[in-house]
Design a protein around this motif. Structure first.
Motif, PDB file in Angstrom:
ATOM      1  N   ILE A  92       0.885  -1.197  -0.144  1.00  0.00           N
ATOM      2  CA  ILE A  92      -0.265  -0.093   0.446  1.00  0.00           C
ATOM      3  C   ILE A  92       0.565   1.092  -0.176  1.00  0.00           C
ATOM      4  CG2 ILE A  92      -1.920   1.108   1.129  1.00  0.00           C
ATOM      5  CD1 ILE A  92      -2.349  -1.456   2.575  1.00  0.00           C
ATOM      6  N   ASN A  93       1.629   0.677   1.378  1.00  0.00           N
ATOM      7  CA  ASN A  93       3.050   2.674   0.634  1.00  0.00           C
ATOM      8  C   ASN A  93       3.305   2.456  -0.300  1.00  0.00           C
ATOM      9  OD1 ASN A  93       4.825   4.109   2.551  1.00  0.00           O
ATOM     10  ND2 ASN A  93       6.450   2.879   1.526  1.00  0.00           N
ATOM     11  N   ALA A  94       3.466   1.786  -1.370  1.00  0.00           N
ATOM     12  CA  ALA A  94       3.923   1.692  -2.968  1.00  0.00           C
ATOM     13  C   ALA A  94       3.035   2.292  -3.581  1.00  0.00           C
ATOM     14  CB  ALA A  94       4.338   0.684  -3.498  1.00  0.00           C
ATOM     15  N   LEU A  95       2.171   2.711  -3.629  1.00  0.00           N
ATOM     16  CA  LEU A  95       1.214   3.735  -3.924  1.00  0.00           C
ATOM     17  C   LEU A  95       1.226   4.688  -4.243  1.00  0.00           C
ATOM     18  CD1 LEU A  95      -2.369   1.670  -3.098  1.00  0.00           C
ATOM     19  CD2 LEU A  95      -1.003   1.322  -4.979  1.00  0.00           C
ATOM     20  N   GLU A  96       1.023   4.844  -5.694  1.00  0.00           N
ATOM     21  CA  GLU A  96       1.606   6.150  -5.691  1.00  0.00           C
ATOM     22  C   GLU A  96       0.245   7.079  -5.351  1.00  0.00           C
ATOM     23  OE1 GLU A  96       2.090   8.254  -9.745  1.00  0.00           O
ATOM     24  OE2 GLU A  96       3.299   6.543  -9.774  1.00  0.00           O
ATOM     25  N   GLY A  97       0.558   8.491  -4.436  1.00  0.00           N
ATOM     26  CA  GLY A  97      -0.020  10.073  -3.611  1.00  0.00           C
ATOM     27  C   GLY A  97       0.274  10.447  -2.618  1.00  0.00           C
ATOM     28  N   ASP A  98      -0.545  11.390  -2.157  1.00  0.00           N
ATOM     29  CA  ASP A  98      -0.274  11.928  -0.937  1.00  0.00           C
ATOM     30  C   ASP A  98      -0.517  11.759   0.634  1.00  0.00           C
ATOM     31  OD1 ASP A  98       1.970  13.069   1.060  1.00  0.00           O
ATOM     32  OD2 ASP A  98       0.922  15.189   0.317  1.00  0.00           O
ATOM     33  N   PHE A  99      -0.404   9.906   0.447  1.00  0.00           N
ATOM     34  CA  PHE A  99      -1.063   9.682   1.881  1.00  0.00           C
ATOM     35  C   PHE A  99      -0.863   9.187   2.678  1.00  0.00           C
ATOM     36  CE2 PHE A  99      -0.527   6.576  -0.850  1.00  0.00           C
ATOM     37  CZ  PHE A  99      -0.501   5.548  -0.337  1.00  0.00           C
ATOM     38  N   LEU A 100      -1.623   9.281   3.977  1.00  0.00           N
ATOM     39  CA  LEU A 100      -1.285   8.643   4.852  1.00  0.00           C
ATOM     40  C   LEU A 100      -1.765   6.857   5.887  1.00  0.00           C
ATOM     41  CD1 LEU A 100       0.732   9.372   8.004  1.00  0.00           C
ATOM     42  CD2 LEU A 100      -1.034  10.011   8.884  1.00  0.00           C
ATOM     43  N   ILE A 101      -0.961   5.693   5.743  1.00  0.00           N
ATOM     44  CA  ILE A 101      -1.657   4.831   6.024  1.00  0.00           C
ATOM     45  C   ILE A 101      -1.813   4.611   7.479  1.00  0.00           C
ATOM     46  CG2 ILE A 101      -1.211   2.139   5.942  1.00  0.00           C
ATOM     47  CD1 ILE A 101       0.518   3.626   3.479  1.00  0.00           C
ATOM     48  N   ARG A 102      -2.781   4.041   8.042  1.00  0.00           N
ATOM     49  CA  ARG A 102      -2.856   4.264   9.776  1.00  0.00           C
ATOM     50  C   ARG A 102      -3.504   2.018   9.418  1.00  0.00           C
ATOM     51  NH1 ARG A 102      -3.476   8.812  12.700  1.00  0.00           N
ATOM     52  NH2 ARG A 102      -3.480  10.582  11.510  1.00  0.00           N
ATOM     53  N   PHE A 103      -3.093   1.849  11.292  1.00  0.00           N
ATOM     54  CA  PHE A 103      -3.827   0.775  11.344  1.00  0.00           C
ATOM     55  C   PHE A 103      -4.651   0.498  12.640  1.00  0.00           C
ATOM     56  CE2 PHE A 103       0.744   0.672  11.143  1.00  0.00           C
ATOM     57  CZ  PHE A 103       1.262  -0.356  12.106  1.00  0.00           C
ATOM     58  N   MET A 104      -5.251   0.234  12.445  1.00  0.00           N
ATOM     59  CA  MET A 104      -6.088  -0.427  13.838  1.00  0.00           C
ATOM     60  C   MET A 104      -6.899  -1.749  14.140  1.00  0.00           C
ATOM     61  SD  MET A 104      -7.822   2.114  15.638  1.00  0.00           S
ATOM     62  CE  MET A 104      -7.242   1.555  16.702  1.00  0.00           C
ATOM     63  N   THR A 105      -6.878  -3.260  14.996  1.00  0.00           N
ATOM     64  CA  THR A 105      -5.822  -3.025  16.770  1.00  0.00           C
ATOM     65  C   THR A 105      -4.547  -3.714  16.211  1.00  0.00           C
ATOM     66  OG1 THR A 105      -7.174  -2.482  17.624  1.00  0.00           O
ATOM     67  CG2 THR A 105      -5.650  -2.985  18.910  1.00  0.00           C
ATOM     68  N   SER A 106      -2.802  -3.428  17.043  1.00  0.00           N
ATOM     69  CA  SER A 106      -2.323  -4.285  17.117  1.00  0.00           C
ATOM     70  C   SER A 106      -2.370  -5.418  18.205  1.00  0.00           C
ATOM     71  CB  SER A 106      -1.236  -3.891  16.676  1.00  0.00           C
ATOM     72  OG  SER A 106      -0.537  -3.163  15.920  1.00  0.00           O
ATOM     73  N   HIS A 107      -2.244  -6.811  18.263  1.00  0.00           N
ATOM     74  CA  HIS A 107      -1.875  -7.021  19.657  1.00  0.00           C
ATOM     75  C   HIS A 107      -0.601  -7.166  20.177  1.00  0.00           C
ATOM     76  CE1 HIS A 107      -2.278 -10.142  22.342  1.00  0.00           C
ATOM     77  NE2 HIS A 107      -3.267  -9.806  21.757  1.00  0.00           N
ATOM     78  N   PRO A 108       0.140  -7.053  21.003  1.00  0.00           N
ATOM     79  CA  PRO A 108       1.920  -6.992  21.292  1.00  0.00           C
ATOM     80  C   PRO A 108       1.810  -8.569  21.250  1.00  0.00           C
ATOM     81  CG  PRO A 108       0.181  -5.834  23.001  1.00  0.00           C
ATOM     82  CD  PRO A 108      -0.732  -6.334  21.949  1.00  0.00           C
ATOM     83  N   LYS A 109       1.320  -9.548  21.335  1.00  0.00           N
ATOM     84  CA  LYS A 109       2.178 -10.927  21.208  1.00  0.00           C
ATOM     85  C   LYS A 109       2.204 -10.847  19.362  1.00  0.00           C
ATOM     86  CE  LYS A 109      -1.904 -13.765  19.920  1.00  0.00           C
ATOM     87  NZ  LYS A 109      -1.903 -13.890  19.366  1.00  0.00           N
ATOM     88  N   ASP A 110       1.307 -10.048  18.312  1.00  0.00           N
ATOM     89  CA  ASP A 110       1.970 -10.617  17.437  1.00  0.00           C
ATOM     90  C   ASP A 110       2.704  -9.382  16.335  1.00  0.00           C
ATOM     91  OD1 ASP A 110       1.153 -13.256  17.172  1.00  0.00           O
ATOM     92  OD2 ASP A 110      -0.924 -12.081  17.151  1.00  0.00           O
ATOM     93  N   ALA A 111       3.647  -8.546  17.955  1.00  0.00           N
ATOM     94  CA  ALA A 111       4.496  -7.209  16.780  1.00  0.00           C
ATOM     95  C   ALA A 111       4.972  -7.587  17.161  1.00  0.00           C
ATOM     96  CB  ALA A 111       3.751  -6.249  17.719  1.00  0.00           C
TER      97      ALA A 111
END
Ligand code: SAM
Ligand code: SF4
Length: 472
Positions: free
Chosen positions: A256-275
């Motif tokens: 997704i980061n490689a897509l063209e354009g000026d945008f921000l990627i957020r995500f939720m939720t992260s579980h600590p055991k899998d980070a």
């Protein structure tokens, strides 16, 4: 291999046929007006995303939208089951519709979402809320046209709550409210069974969407002018687990980061055991991925974490924060924490306070433990009186306010890039990637643009600033 079932083209076409018939039914019955739907959403971002799909389907059936229940032909509550308080609010708000329905029998009252995926809730609605016409669970959201058709054709009350696990409904129309901000679900369900949590019971097992479809959806959102995309899942870190495509969460972020354009990627939720360190390395290397990380810790006591079935210790959580800060020095953490878990002692609680002091979260979502029927924690011994838990809760929120105020005060003088989200009476609200809001003076034409803002003042949860430049 997973056993995910994506709904078939035939099923989608069947729903589209139902959709057309509902539209014709309203057009024939009320030829001079557009039917209006009032959709109320409770709970988390996943529910907001689901409501955008419900509204997309309703728009396809010819509905317009209203915020006013009195003006609506259909009132639909998309509900949350995570805490008792959320459920009580829904029952209260539904109860208040009884008179409206009596005055206007053609009004359709519906409930869907997590709360009604629980049998005891549907039984209560069946027995005590006879004016509720339509009740459907989380696994049949895509069948709204069919279910509504059954109601309007006078086939009686419709209750549909199959435990049809493993379904992914692709291709649903989406009616977003967000303008330049969008939610993008990447997976559904949860396999973690934290002992306090009802989500795995009401949302079913974890299932990931196809990475190609997600990337295409992101591309479409960016083309529509979206500047801020939040990828959604109960545990995004386990995205793709067990799938043949072999794309894990860091790989998806890179695509997704490689897509063209000026945008921000957020995500939720992260579980600590899998980070993993690989995830933090990805964040460090992907310039469009937000440096804000929501990493719920739930408790600072390893003993409580074990009883919660969280799968990590206090030391592992703190180790993860340290690794993340080494790999991504400007990362900012927010978190969720529960106070008053059954059997939590003052000593356990003090470890939670200590962890909050050590990590210095930007902000915290604080919850008082709420027993949820069917979860293991609901039957655990719970000797601490409610009053004492409430006092702990206050102590914790006061500590977090002091920490947040200090953090924000330390930002005064910085120049930062922020997305301007809204305008009200000559004041703009801009949001930093770490989710902190800056208020500045300015006019509405700046909304939806990135800007450089100089931070001039701070309160515990909000910054004030001066606009330096606005980007095109
Ligand atoms: N999947 C996410 C995770 O694991 O962090 C969060 C899902 S849950 C919808 C959001 C938050 O609600 C949880 O992080 C937890 O702090 C809180 N929560 C869940 N069940 C709760 C309960 N029974 N009582 C109080 N808070 C609860
Ligand atoms: Fe609930 Fe735990 Fe799953 Fe989050 S990871 S949804 S808290 S069971």
């Amino acid at each position: 291999m997973s056993n995910i079932r994506t709904i078939t083209i035939e099923e989608r076409e069947r729903q589209q046929d139902c959709s057309r018939r509902v539209r014709d039914w309203y057009a024939a019955r009320f030829p001079d007006s557009v039917p209006l739907a009032c959709v109320r959403t409770y709970g988390c971002q996943q529910n907001v995303a689901d409501s955008e799909r419900l509204k997309g389907m309703l728009a396809g059936m010819g509905f317009g939208f209203t915020e006013k229940a009195e003006a609506a032909d259909l009132i639909l509550f998309n509900t949350c089951a995570v805490r008792e308080h959320a459920e009580d609010r829904v029952f209260g708000n539904v109860g208040a519709l009884k008179n409206l329905k009596r005055r206007r029998p053609s009004l359709v009252v519906g409930l869907c979402g997590c709360m009604v995926q629980q049998e005891h809730v549907t039984e209560k609605l069946r027995k005590s809320y006879p004016f509720v016409d339509l009740v459907f669970g989380t696994h049949v959201l895509h069948r709204l046209p069919e279910l509504l058709e059954r109601v309007v054709r006078g086939n009686g009350r419709v209750f549909e709550r199959p435990v049809e696990d493993g379904v992914i409904a692709e291709g649903l129309p989406v009616r977003r409210d967000g303008g330049f901000k969008a939610f993008l679900p990447i997976m559904y369900g949860c396999n973690n069974f934290c002992t306090y949590c009802v989500v795995p019971y009401v949302r079913g097992r974890e299932r990931s969407r196809d990475p190609g479809l997600i990337v295409e959806e992101a591309r479409g959102l960016i083309a529509e002018g979206v500047r801020d995309i939040t990828l959604l899942g109960q545990n995004v870190n386990s995205y793709g687990r067990g799938e043949a495509h072999g794309v894990d969460f860091p790989t998806l972020l890179r695509r997704i980061n490689a897509l063209e354009g000026d945008f921000l990627i957020r995500f939720m939720t992260s579980h600590p055991k899998d980070a993993t360190p690989a995830l933090f390395e990805t964040i460090a290397e992907c310039e469009k991925v937000s440096r804000h990380f929501h990493l719920p810790f739930q408790s600072g006591s390893s003993r409580v974490l074990r009883r919660m079935n969280r799968g990590y210790t206090r030391e592992q959580y703190l180790g993860l924060i340290e690794t993340a800060r080494r790999l991504v020095p400007d990362i900012a953490f927010t978190s969720d924490v529960i106070v008053g878990f059954p059997g939590e002692t003052r000593g356990d609680f003090e470890q939670t306070l200590d962890l909050i002091r050590q990590v210095e979260f930007v902000s915290l979502y604080t919850f008082l433990f709420s027993p949820r029927r069917g979860t293991p924690a609901a039957t655990m011994e719970d000797p601490v009186p409610a009053q004492e838990k409430a006092a702990w809760f206050q102590e914790m929120t006061a500590l977090q306010e002091t920490i947040a105020a200090q953090r924000l005060a330390g930002m005064v003088g910085q120049r930062r890039r922020a997305l301007i989200e809204s305008e009200d009476d000559g004041y703009l609200e801009a949001r930093l990637p770490e989710n902190i809001v800056i208020r500045t003076q300015g006019d509405a034409s700046a909304v939806g643009h990135y800007a450089t803002v100089e931070i001039t003042g701070a309160r515990s949860w909000i910054l004030s600033g001066r606009l330096v430049t606005i980007e095109a």
